[in-house]
Each structure stands twice: as C-alpha cells, then as structure tokens.
Design a protein around this motif. Structure first.
Motif, PDB file in Angstrom:
ATOM      1  N   ASN A  72      10.659  12.412   5.984  1.00 29.18           N
ATOM      2  CA  ASN A  72      10.936  11.447   4.918  1.00 29.18           C
ATOM      3  C   ASN A  72      12.411  11.541   4.539  1.00 29.18           C
ATOM      4  O   ASN A  72      12.847  12.555   4.002  1.00 29.18           O
ATOM      5  CB  ASN A  72      10.061  11.724   3.691  1.00 29.18           C
TER       6      ASN A  72
ATOM      7  N   LEU B 257      10.444   1.781   3.461  1.00 27.83           N
ATOM      8  CA  LEU B 257       9.994   1.225   2.193  1.00 27.83           C
ATOM      9  C   LEU B 257      11.184   0.945   1.280  1.00 27.83           C
ATOM     10  O   LEU B 257      11.838   1.865   0.796  1.00 27.83           O
ATOM     11  CB  LEU B 257       9.037   2.205   1.506  1.00 27.83           C
TER      12      LEU B 257
ATOM     13  N   ILE C  60      12.972  -0.010  -2.155  1.00 30.57           N
ATOM     14  CA  ILE C  60      12.680   0.170  -3.578  1.00 30.57           C
ATOM     15  C   ILE C  60      13.603  -0.757  -4.364  1.00 30.57           C
ATOM     16  O   ILE C  60      14.827  -0.567  -4.346  1.00 30.57           O
ATOM     17  CB  ILE C  60      12.886   1.630  -4.012  1.00 30.57           C
TER      18      ILE C  60
ATOM     19  N   VAL D 194      12.384   9.097  -6.917  1.00 31.33           N
ATOM     20  CA  VAL D 194      11.514   8.597  -5.851  1.00 31.33           C
ATOM     21  C   VAL D 194      10.237   9.432  -5.765  1.00 31.33           C
ATOM     22  O   VAL D 194       9.133   8.899  -5.579  1.00 31.33           O
ATOM     23  CB  VAL D 194      12.261   8.583  -4.505  1.00 31.33           C
TER      24      VAL D 194
ATOM     25  N   THR E  94       6.655   7.701  -6.122  1.00 35.56           N
ATOM     26  CA  THR E  94       5.782   7.555  -4.952  1.00 35.56           C
ATOM     27  C   THR E  94       4.883   8.745  -4.666  1.00 35.56           C
ATOM     28  O   THR E  94       3.891   8.616  -3.946  1.00 35.56           O
ATOM     29  CB  THR E  94       6.626   7.310  -3.689  1.00 35.56           C
TER      30      THR E  94
ATOM     31  N   VAL F 279       8.165  -2.020  -2.030  1.00 31.13           N
ATOM     32  CA  VAL F 279       7.220  -1.597  -3.060  1.00 31.13           C
ATOM     33  C   VAL F 279       6.586  -2.850  -3.675  1.00 31.13           C
ATOM     34  O   VAL F 279       7.299  -3.737  -4.151  1.00 31.13           O
ATOM     35  CB  VAL F 279       7.927  -0.784  -4.160  1.00 31.13           C
TER      36      VAL F 279
ATOM     37  N   VAL G 104       5.617  -1.809 -10.791  1.00 27.98           N
ATOM     38  CA  VAL G 104       4.749  -1.620  -9.629  1.00 27.98           C
ATOM     39  C   VAL G 104       3.448  -2.403  -9.823  1.00 27.98           C
ATOM     40  O   VAL G 104       2.838  -2.370 -10.898  1.00 27.98           O
ATOM     41  CB  VAL G 104       4.443  -0.124  -9.421  1.00 27.98           C
TER      42      VAL G 104
ATOM     43  N   GLY H 148       0.210  -1.160  -5.281  1.00 24.55           N
ATOM     44  CA  GLY H 148       1.330  -0.226  -5.166  1.00 24.55           C
ATOM     45  C   GLY H 148       0.914   1.178  -4.761  1.00 24.55           C
ATOM     46  O   GLY H 148       1.481   1.763  -3.826  1.00 24.55           O
ATOM     47  N   GLN H 149      -0.099   1.715  -5.420  1.00 21.90           N
ATOM     48  CA  GLN H 149      -0.517   3.085  -5.122  1.00 21.90           C
ATOM     49  C   GLN H 149      -1.051   3.209  -3.712  1.00 21.90           C
ATOM     50  O   GLN H 149      -0.864   4.236  -3.049  1.00 21.90           O
ATOM     51  CB  GLN H 149      -1.568   3.551  -6.130  1.00 21.90           C
TER      52      GLN H 149
ATOM     53  N   PHE I 204       1.896   3.698  -1.428  1.00 25.01           N
ATOM     54  CA  PHE I 204       2.408   5.067  -1.552  1.00 25.01           C
ATOM     55  C   PHE I 204       1.485   6.054  -0.844  1.00 25.01           C
ATOM     56  O   PHE I 204       1.945   6.987  -0.176  1.00 25.01           O
ATOM     57  CB  PHE I 204       2.541   5.457  -3.029  1.00 25.01           C
TER      58      PHE I 204
ATOM     59  N   LYS J  38       2.152   8.894   2.036  1.00 28.33           N
ATOM     60  CA  LYS J  38       1.808  10.305   1.799  1.00 28.33           C
ATOM     61  C   LYS J  38       0.851  10.845   2.847  1.00 28.33           C
ATOM     62  O   LYS J  38       0.927  12.010   3.234  1.00 28.33           O
ATOM     63  CB  LYS J  38       1.185  10.464   0.401  1.00 28.33           C
TER      64      LYS J  38
END
Length: 576
Positions: free
Chosen positions: A152, A196, A198, A247, A251, A393, A409, A414-415, A418, A422
């Motif tokens: 990342n 991604l 932002i 960030v 995220t 985003v 968001v 949005g989640q 993210f 992850k």
C-alpha cells in the motif's frame, strides 16, 4: 561531450552526454563534461523486444573516475578474429535487464501522482541518490513495503508552487496541501492493483499527528474533526506523515510508504517520455488552466499536460470529482506509454526518466534510496496493467451544507470499497491460478453444518482490541447458543486476519461457526484438533486485527458495489 553554449554542468541534458568511443565502438556516458575523457559507462544498446515487452540489453557499472575506457586487448600471439562473411562480428550474449524493468515501474508508480519516478539503478547511482529528498514517516507507515505481502503506497500531489512557470497553478502562497491523493494497493500475489483516489474536498477527521521537527524533536500537532481532506497536509505545519495517518483513519489501511510531488512533476515526466496521447470527446478550453485542445486524439506533454490534469471547468460539472476522472484517464495513458517499447528501448528517455523522477520526488524515510525504489519497482513490474483499476472513494454531497462545496463518504458503498482493499480483493476478474485457489477455499464452506449447541471452540485474542475474546464468547453463548466455548486468553502471536483451525472430523462444526460469524473460506484452516480445559477435542478460533466487535460479521466483499466508478489502465477512454 561538452555542450557548447551552455552554462553550469547541472544544465546539461544527460541524453546529450552519450558519445561514441572510436577505439571500442561503444557509446559512453561522460558524467563531467568539463573534464575530457571523464568516467564513462557503456551505453545500453537498444534491441528488439523479447517476450513480455522487455528488451535485451547490457548493463554496466561506472568506471573509475578520471580514467579512460581502454580498447579491448588481444592476447599476445593470438590470431586476429575475423568476422564471418556477411556478419559484422560476434558480440556477447545479452541478458534481459532487470534494472530497466525497475526503472519502468518506479516511473509508473510516480505517475500515479503526476510525477516522474525512475529507478535507474545501473546509472550513476550516487548521483541519483543525491536527487532524492526524504522526510520522516513519524511512525505513520508500516515501516516499508515487503516483498511477500500486499503493498500500500500513498501518493500525494501538492498544490505548492515551486520553480518557474507555475504562477498560474494552485493557490498563491500555498504551503502545499494534499491536492491529488491516491492510495495504491498492490495485491499480495501481484496479480492486480487498485488506485483509489481520495477527493480533496472530502470531509474527514484529521487525527493528532506526532511530527519530527527540524531539530529532531517531536511535536504533536493537534487533530481537527470534520475538515477537508486536503488540510491533512500543510495546514498547521502538518507533514505527509499526517496525511498518511488521516488515510488510515479514513480507510483502515495503513500505508507502507508515501511519496510526494508538486506541479513540476507532470511536466518533466511527460516531456521525458516524449508526450502521451489522450482522447477528447469534445473540445476542452479552460482559461484558468490555460488549456485549449480540440476534440479527438491529442498528443500532450509539458505545460499542456499540466493544464490538462489541472483543469476543472472544462469537464463534467466543473468540480474536483470531474478533475479526478480526467486525471485517471491521463494516468492510464501515461502508464501505457511507460510500458511501450518506444520508452523501454530509448536510452535517452530512460535517462531523462531517472533524472526527472528523482528530482521531483519526496519520499518517506523508509524509501530513501535508489536501491529501495528499484526493489519496489521490481515488485510493481509483476503487475499487468489490465488488472490495474482506477476508482474513487464513493461520496455524496455533504448533507450539512446548503451550498454544496464538500462531500462525505457514501454510507452505503464507501466501507465496502475500503474493505475490499483491506482484504486484498481485486476490482477486476483475475483469470489465473488465483481463481482456482479461491474456488477451492470457498468449497470449505459447502457441506453439512452441525447444530450450534454441538460446536466446541476455544477463543484466543490474536490482535483484536483488549476484551474481544470475552465479548465474543458471551455473544456466542448468549445470542447464538454456542455453549461449548471458552475464553483461552491471548494468542502466542498476533494475526492480521481472524482464523478458525479445525480437524477433518470437525468440518461440520467449522461451517456452522463460519456461518454465525461471517467467516470466509480463507479464514477456515484445516489442521488438527486441540483439547479444551476439560480435555475434550476442540476447534481454535483466533481473533485477528480485522475483528471489529462481537456479533459483527467478518464477511469480506468479493466485488465492487454497484454504481462505483472504476476503469482499468489498459483501456482508452475519452474525456467528456
């Protein structure tokens, strides 16, 4: 070769320093033009592309400073070797240059923030190292990317005016805010990546930021809730490490490294590669960014390229979100140019990339040398651009504003975006061995499930918040009927992901617990049975850092939510 009519040695274009040595027939790089026959480096020769788009060429190390490169010697008494009829003579077998691949992909990485990046490890390394500027990561990174893990990288383009010719861009006197920010995620197996974007006007909570001062001491810059994302850099003396912390707060993804550049980068990079082609669905004209381009395919570089990526009023609704889409189209074009043989087989372009990239780049203290950039470049070089997805985003207009100026968001999508990053989930379908492996893992969830009352499990805390094992135990017993469970305390080691280990004859129990907790097939680890405090066989549940709270599903998304904008770097799209 000296450059007539030029001033300081620093003003000399490195591409002009290649000269032909009549004694050896090789091109040489003269690093100090003012001194005749200075240190020389054999020039890598352009050759036909080989499989994978690379070229066959020769790399070399710099000769000792101040010495000429002598012609090749023949052993005394040895006959002169004559070339075969119709041939110019024999040359040594050339090997594919890994350094070129590193140079390409480090350049590609920087391209994501409209900067030039280049590894150039085989060309005057110390000179390039001297070009690089680094700042402390202040503990905001993971400590640097690793070759056996997902990567990342946080890429930040600032609106700070530096150098001549940039008076028309950005805010006058700006300290350099986070104007263009991209979180680049590269999968663990290097089969895919997600870039991604932002938005600068996204409302976020900027956390407290421990920051290293010029004298080496640390100062905590207080955080600010509910402010524009771009104020995470520059405002109140915040450094790039504070943007990295912001960030992570937004995220849940902690960057391994960060890189920063300003307006000059896009001009120098596009000039170095000879410009890029962009497609326009309509005429684009913006007096504010000095842009004036006609509909159709246009070749842009330098000042025009900067105007293209800076314009807002000429595309979409004239806001920052429209500009992000334009920048993503430009970056895709730049990535394709960097991958082209036209760039790979041109020594002058490779040199210009190395010079432009290292001068335009500010990196964190964990990524402060050409060798580290080269290693990163080699990892990124494993990626196919068709599996590189650009996305943004997901946002909605800020409901707290009557006059819409900022965004927040999107709570419904949005989640999920993210969580995909992850959990290392690709935004594109990757047709390779990974897909077959994923199918085999998913099969672990298929089959009979035992009753919850028959599930016997001990629970360890392996990286979750303190008290999580007890909270999950109470939830399983009181809400789900998993009464044969116990708190086993802290695990021997921390885990990033929650796992459930079980013996073959406990598979039906494992499937039931997976169904209750929302565990994916990859969280199930066929292994062996252990014994609980009563000496009975039991499964082992270890709560990892991904565990949020008792009763919260651990199911990771498998694809991007509907309506999320995305595009891949291999596709040509036209700006509207």
């Amino acid at each position: 070769m000296d450059a007539p009519g030029r001033g300081r040695a620093d003003d000399i274009d490195p591409a002009d320093q290649w000269v032909l040595n009549p004694n050896t027939g090789e091109y040489e790089l003269r690093l100090t033009p003012s001194v005749p026959q200075s240190a020389a480096v054999p020039r890598p020769r352009a050759a036909a592309p080989v499989e994978g788009g690379m070229t066959r060429g020769r790399t070399a190390s710099p000769a000792a400073p101040g010495r000429d490169v002598p012609p090749p010697r023949r052993r005394r008494g040895a006959p002169v070797e004559e070339p075969l009829p119709g041939r110019r003579g024999r040359r040594p077998v050339k090997k594919t240059s890994k350094a070129k691949k590193a140079l390409l992909w480090t350049g590609g990485t920087m391209a994501f923030v409209l900067v030039a990046g280049a590894g150039g490890a085989y060309l005057y390394i110390e000179h390039l190292n001297g070009n690089i500027t680094s700042v402390s990561d202040d503990g905001a990174s993971t400590g640097g990317f690793q070759k056996d893990k997902a990567i990342n990288i946080l890429l930040i383009g600032t609106d700070k005016r530096t150098g001549s010719g940039n008076e028309g861009y950005g805010d006058a006197g700006s300290v350099g805010h986070a104007d263009t920010t991209i979180l680049l995620h590269v999968s663990k197996d290097r089969s895919n990546a997600t870039a991604l974007s932002i938005p600068r006007d996204l409302i976020v909570d900027v956390p407290d930021c421990p920051t290293t001062q010029e004298d080496g001491t640390q100062k905590i810059i207080p955080g600010t809730p509910g402010v524009r994302f771009n104020t995470s850099l520059g405002q109140d003396d915040r450094t790039p490490s504070c943007t990295a912390r912001t960030v992570t707060e937004l995220t849940g993804v902690k960057p391994d490294n960060f890189m920063v550049a300003d307006f000059n980068a896009v001009k120098t990079l596009t000039t170095a590669v000879g410009g890029v082609d962009v497609c326009l669905a309509k005429d684009l004209k913006d007096p504010d960014s000095h842009l004036d381009l006609k509909k159709g395919t246009q070749h842009i570089s330098g000042e025009t390229a900067l105007a293209f990526v800076r314009t807002r009023h000429a595309v979409g609704f004239g806001g920052d979100l429209s500009r992000i889409g334009l920048q993503q189209q430009f970056l895709s074009a730049l990535m394709r140019k960097l991958k082209s043989n036209d760039t790979l087989t041109s020594p002058s372009k490779m040199i210009k990339l190395a010079e432009a990239g290292t001068k335009a780049l500010t990196v964190d203290s964990q990524l402060d040398s050409i060798n580290k950039l080269k290693d990163l470049g080699l990892e990124l070089g494993k990626l196919n651009v068709k599996n590189l997805t650009f996305t943004t985003v997901p946002v909605i207009d800020n409901p707290a504003e009557k006059v819409k100026a900022t965004v927040v968001v999107n709570p419904s999508t949005g989640q999920q975006v993210f969580d995909m990053i992850k959990n290392d989930v690709s935004f594109t379908e990757v047709k390779n061995q990974k897909k077959k492996e994923a199918a085999a893992v998913a099969a672990r969830l298929k089959g009979a499930k035992s009753a919850a009352s028959e599930v016997r499990v001990r629970i360890f805390n392996g990286g979750a918040e303190a008290g999580s094992a007890q909270a999950e135990l109470e939830y399983l017993q009181n809400d789900e009927g998993v009464v044969k469970s116990e708190n086993a305390g802290n695990a021997p080691a921390e885990l990033a992901k929650t796992t459930l280990e079980y013996a073959p004859d406990q598979a039906d129990q494992a499937r039931r617990l997976a169904d209750i907790m929302g565990l994916s097939g990859s969280a199930l680890k066929p292994g062996k049975s252990f014994t609980n405090s009563q000496g009975l066989p039991t499964m082992t549940l270890t709560l990892g850092k991904d565990f949020e709270d008792a009763g919260v599903s651990l199911t990771a998304p498998t694809k991007a939510p509907e309506g999320v904008q995305k595009s891949t770097a291999d596709k040509v799209e036209c700006a509207k």
